[in-house]
Design a protein around this motif. Structure first.
Motif, PDB file in Angstrom:
ATOM      1  N   GLY A 121       3.084  23.188 -47.593  1.00 52.90           N
ATOM      2  CA  GLY A 121       2.208  23.656 -46.528  1.00 52.90           C
ATOM      3  C   GLY A 121       0.901  24.136 -47.148  1.00 52.90           C
ATOM      4  O   GLY A 121       0.860  24.442 -48.341  1.00 52.90           O
ATOM      5  N   ALA A 122      -0.145  24.189 -46.351  1.00 55.42           N
ATOM      6  CA  ALA A 122      -1.426  24.663 -46.877  1.00 55.42           C
ATOM      7  C   ALA A 122      -2.131  25.499 -45.821  1.00 55.42           C
ATOM      8  O   ALA A 122      -2.159  25.137 -44.640  1.00 55.42           O
ATOM      9  CB  ALA A 122      -2.310  23.492 -47.296  1.00 55.42           C
ATOM     10  N   ALA A 123      -2.689  26.614 -46.261  1.00 53.02           N
ATOM     11  CA  ALA A 123      -3.494  27.468 -45.398  1.00 53.02           C
ATOM     12  C   ALA A 123      -4.878  27.595 -46.008  1.00 53.02           C
ATOM     13  O   ALA A 123      -5.015  27.845 -47.214  1.00 53.02           O
ATOM     14  CB  ALA A 123      -2.855  28.849 -45.242  1.00 53.02           C
ATOM     15  N   GLY A 124      -5.897  27.425 -45.172  1.00 55.71           N
ATOM     16  CA  GLY A 124      -7.268  27.505 -45.659  1.00 55.71           C
ATOM     17  C   GLY A 124      -8.060  28.559 -44.904  1.00 55.71           C
ATOM     18  O   GLY A 124      -7.923  28.707 -43.685  1.00 55.71           O
ATOM     19  N   GLY A 128     -12.037  26.901 -47.105  1.00 51.56           N
ATOM     20  CA  GLY A 128     -10.765  26.256 -47.415  1.00 51.56           C
ATOM     21  C   GLY A 128     -10.121  25.578 -46.225  1.00 51.56           C
ATOM     22  O   GLY A 128      -9.312  24.664 -46.397  1.00 51.56           O
ATOM     23  N   ALA A 129     -10.487  26.012 -45.016  1.00 54.16           N
ATOM     24  CA  ALA A 129      -9.903  25.398 -43.817  1.00 54.16           C
ATOM     25  C   ALA A 129     -10.281  23.926 -43.704  1.00 54.16           C
ATOM     26  O   ALA A 129      -9.480  23.102 -43.260  1.00 54.16           O
ATOM     27  CB  ALA A 129     -10.350  26.158 -42.573  1.00 54.16           C
ATOM     28  N   LYS A 130     -11.498  23.595 -44.107  1.00 55.41           N
ATOM     29  CA  LYS A 130     -11.927  22.189 -44.056  1.00 55.41           C
ATOM     30  C   LYS A 130     -11.118  21.352 -45.043  1.00 55.41           C
ATOM     31  O   LYS A 130     -10.749  20.206 -44.752  1.00 55.41           O
ATOM     32  CB  LYS A 130     -13.414  22.081 -44.355  1.00 55.41           C
ATOM     33  N   VAL A 131     -10.825  21.910 -46.207  1.00 55.50           N
ATOM     34  CA  VAL A 131      -9.992  21.200 -47.179  1.00 55.50           C
ATOM     35  C   VAL A 131      -8.608  20.950 -46.581  1.00 55.50           C
ATOM     36  O   VAL A 131      -8.064  19.844 -46.664  1.00 55.50           O
ATOM     37  CB  VAL A 131      -9.869  22.008 -48.491  1.00 55.50           C
ATOM     38  N   VAL A 132      -8.056  21.968 -45.940  1.00 48.32           N
ATOM     39  CA  VAL A 132      -6.716  21.844 -45.365  1.00 48.32           C
ATOM     40  C   VAL A 132      -6.688  20.811 -44.247  1.00 48.32           C
ATOM     41  O   VAL A 132      -5.758  20.000 -44.158  1.00 48.32           O
ATOM     42  CB  VAL A 132      -6.212  23.216 -44.861  1.00 48.32           C
ATOM     43  N   VAL A 133      -7.692  20.816 -43.390  1.00 50.85           N
ATOM     44  CA  VAL A 133      -7.675  19.866 -42.277  1.00 50.85           C
ATOM     45  C   VAL A 133      -7.786  18.431 -42.787  1.00 50.85           C
ATOM     46  O   VAL A 133      -7.194  17.507 -42.212  1.00 50.85           O
ATOM     47  CB  VAL A 133      -8.772  20.195 -41.235  1.00 50.85           C
ATOM     48  N   GLU A 134      -8.487  18.230 -43.885  1.00 58.69           N
ATOM     49  CA  GLU A 134      -8.543  16.889 -44.475  1.00 58.69           C
ATOM     50  C   GLU A 134      -7.175  16.486 -45.018  1.00 58.69           C
ATOM     51  O   GLU A 134      -6.738  15.340 -44.845  1.00 58.69           O
ATOM     52  CB  GLU A 134      -9.595  16.843 -45.585  1.00 58.69           C
ATOM     53  N   LEU A 135      -6.484  17.403 -45.642  1.00 60.51           N
ATOM     54  CA  LEU A 135      -5.128  17.117 -46.128  1.00 60.51           C
ATOM     55  C   LEU A 135      -4.198  16.802 -44.959  1.00 60.51           C
ATOM     56  O   LEU A 135      -3.321  15.932 -45.058  1.00 60.51           O
ATOM     57  CB  LEU A 135      -4.588  18.315 -46.909  1.00 60.51           C
ATOM     58  N   ALA A 143       2.578  20.874 -43.236  1.00 62.90           N
ATOM     59  CA  ALA A 143       2.187  21.873 -42.236  1.00 62.90           C
ATOM     60  C   ALA A 143       0.861  22.487 -42.655  1.00 62.90           C
ATOM     61  O   ALA A 143       0.603  22.668 -43.854  1.00 62.90           O
ATOM     62  CB  ALA A 143       3.252  22.958 -42.088  1.00 62.90           C
ATOM     63  N   ALA A 144       0.022  22.813 -41.659  1.00 66.85           N
ATOM     64  CA  ALA A 144      -1.320  23.317 -41.943  1.00 66.85           C
ATOM     65  C   ALA A 144      -1.618  24.557 -41.115  1.00 66.85           C
ATOM     66  O   ALA A 144      -1.192  24.671 -39.964  1.00 66.85           O
ATOM     67  CB  ALA A 144      -2.356  22.240 -41.639  1.00 66.85           C
ATOM     68  N   VAL A 145      -2.373  25.483 -41.726  1.00 66.80           N
ATOM     69  CA  VAL A 145      -2.874  26.652 -41.001  1.00 66.80           C
ATOM     70  C   VAL A 145      -4.355  26.824 -41.368  1.00 66.80           C
ATOM     71  O   VAL A 145      -4.711  26.819 -42.549  1.00 66.80           O
ATOM     72  CB  VAL A 145      -2.101  27.940 -41.358  1.00 66.80           C
ATOM     73  N   LEU A 146      -5.191  26.966 -40.343  1.00 68.66           N
ATOM     74  CA  LEU A 146      -6.614  27.229 -40.541  1.00 68.66           C
ATOM     75  C   LEU A 146      -6.896  28.642 -40.056  1.00 68.66           C
ATOM     76  O   LEU A 146      -6.572  28.990 -38.917  1.00 68.66           O
ATOM     77  CB  LEU A 146      -7.481  26.240 -39.753  1.00 68.66           C
ATOM     78  N   LEU A 147      -7.497  29.459 -40.904  1.00 70.32           N
ATOM     79  CA  LEU A 147      -7.868  30.821 -40.526  1.00 70.32           C
ATOM     80  C   LEU A 147      -9.379  30.960 -40.595  1.00 70.32           C
ATOM     81  O   LEU A 147      -9.992  30.622 -41.613  1.00 70.32           O
ATOM     82  CB  LEU A 147      -7.192  31.842 -41.436  1.00 70.32           C
ATOM     83  N   HIS A 148      -9.972  31.422 -39.484  1.00 68.33           N
ATOM     84  CA  HIS A 148     -11.426  31.499 -39.309  1.00 68.33           C
ATOM     85  C   HIS A 148     -12.137  30.333 -40.013  1.00 68.33           C
ATOM     86  O   HIS A 148     -12.887  30.500 -40.960  1.00 68.33           O
ATOM     87  CB  HIS A 148     -11.993  32.849 -39.771  1.00 68.33           C
ATOM     88  N   PRO A 149     -11.884  29.106 -39.512  1.00 68.05           N
ATOM     89  CA  PRO A 149     -12.390  27.902 -40.197  1.00 68.05           C
ATOM     90  C   PRO A 149     -13.899  27.755 -40.153  1.00 68.05           C
ATOM     91  O   PRO A 149     -14.566  28.225 -39.230  1.00 68.05           O
ATOM     92  CB  PRO A 149     -11.719  26.769 -39.416  1.00 68.05           C
ATOM     93  N   ASP A 155     -13.620  16.373 -33.944  1.00 71.14           N
ATOM     94  CA  ASP A 155     -13.143  15.074 -34.436  1.00 71.14           C
ATOM     95  C   ASP A 155     -12.015  15.243 -35.455  1.00 71.14           C
ATOM     96  O   ASP A 155     -11.112  14.399 -35.532  1.00 71.14           O
ATOM     97  CB  ASP A 155     -14.292  14.284 -35.062  1.00 71.14           C
ATOM     98  N   ASP A 156     -12.077  16.328 -36.234  1.00 72.82           N
ATOM     99  CA  ASP A 156     -10.994  16.591 -37.191  1.00 72.82           C
ATOM    100  C   ASP A 156      -9.672  16.745 -36.467  1.00 72.82           C
ATOM    101  O   ASP A 156      -8.630  16.260 -36.928  1.00 72.82           O
ATOM    102  CB  ASP A 156     -11.289  17.854 -38.006  1.00 72.82           C
ATOM    103  N   MET A 157      -9.702  17.418 -35.328  1.00 67.72           N
ATOM    104  CA  MET A 157      -8.467  17.646 -34.572  1.00 67.72           C
ATOM    105  C   MET A 157      -7.865  16.330 -34.080  1.00 67.72           C
ATOM    106  O   MET A 157      -6.648  16.158 -34.060  1.00 67.72           O
ATOM    107  CB  MET A 157      -8.735  18.569 -33.385  1.00 67.72           C
ATOM    108  N   HIS A 158      -8.717  15.422 -33.688  1.00 64.89           N
ATOM    109  CA  HIS A 158      -8.231  14.130 -33.200  1.00 64.89           C
ATOM    110  C   HIS A 158      -7.464  13.369 -34.281  1.00 64.89           C
ATOM    111  O   HIS A 158      -6.603  12.536 -33.971  1.00 64.89           O
ATOM    112  CB  HIS A 158      -9.404  13.272 -32.715  1.00 64.89           C
ATOM    113  N   ALA A 159      -7.772  13.660 -35.561  1.00 62.50           N
ATOM    114  CA  ALA A 159      -7.197  12.884 -36.661  1.00 62.50           C
ATOM    115  C   ALA A 159      -6.012  13.563 -37.353  1.00 62.50           C
ATOM    116  O   ALA A 159      -5.366  12.955 -38.206  1.00 62.50           O
ATOM    117  CB  ALA A 159      -8.287  12.588 -37.695  1.00 62.50           C
TER     118      ALA A 159
END
Length: 238
Positions: A121-124, A128-135, A143-149, A155-159
């Protein structure tokens, strides 16, 4: 300890900033906490101020206590942004793009798999959130968690291809609640991807790892975000 010093010295206990230790993983100096025997790993990816942040390392230790092997890599390679630096963020980011963080994360993930890790899992946080969303878009993680991205768009969400949780702040110019709600709408249109979105009232960008210890609301909100993050990982990795 700077990145240069880390390279000169062997890994040592770093009790000043946590109970873990410093290792090189996937070519990056990393703060590591938890049992090497765990088959479940968590990457914590820092904001622009880097992997040495004491509160980030304390959080790594907390996640490790739940049975995860936690790695906080130095994706900024010893050159974090200095608080109150006169250099604009737009200038600093030229040499520290999240796209480079995404590429640097791949060998870290491979190194973890080579140690026997089966789920990651990765939390950014912020940058760091942008790195996580790319992963998450290429399913390098489970599993991914974005905190105050920051730097994240709809468009990231769509992918996104893996379960994702987004924890936002009510007072945030980089990802204001209006944008976070757009993220939620995009994810709601993808029933095949489990998603959880929450906006924390009364807190500002960065609150999850840069809260004021004297501010009771800030501490409570940060701890709540930590529990939400940990719960997401336990749900999808265990």
């Amino acid at each position: 300890m700077s990145g240069a010093e880390c390279m000169k010295n062997p890994p040592t206990l770093n009790s000043a900033s946590g109970i873990g230790n410093l290792q090189e993983i996937g070519g990056l100096n990393s703060y590591v906490s938890g049992s090497i025997h765990s088959k479940l790993a968590i990457l914590l990816i820092s904001d622009v101020f880097g992997y040495e942040a004491p509160k980030l390392r304390k959080l790594a230790d907390k996640v490790a206590e739940a049975g995860f092997y936690v790695v906080v890599p130095d994706f900024l390679r010893g050159d974090p942004r200095i608080p109150n630096d006169e250099k604009p963020l737009e200038v600093w980011i030229i040499d520290h793009g999240p796209d480079q963080g995404f590429e640097d994360a791949k060998p870290v993930i491979e190194a973890l798999k080579s140690k026997g890790v089966t789920k990651i899992g990765a939390a950014g946080f912020c940058w760091g959130a942008k790195v996580v969303v790319e992963l998450a878009k290429y399913a390098y993680i489970q599993a991914a968690v974005l905190l105050h991205p920051s730097f994240v768009d709809v468009d990231d969400m769509h992918a996104v291809k893996v379960p994702i949780s987004i924890l936002g702040a009510e007072i945030d110019r980089r990802s204001p609640p209006e944008l976070v709600k757009q993220f939620e709408m995009a994810l709601n249109a993808k029933p095949e991807v489990d998603a959880f979105v929450k906006i924390f009232p009364g807190v500002t960008h960065g609150w999850a790892v840069r809260y004021n210890d004297e501010d009771e609301l800030a501490v409570k909100s940060a701890e709540e975000s930590h529990q939400d993050m940990l719960g997401w990982f336990e749900k999808h990795l265990k």
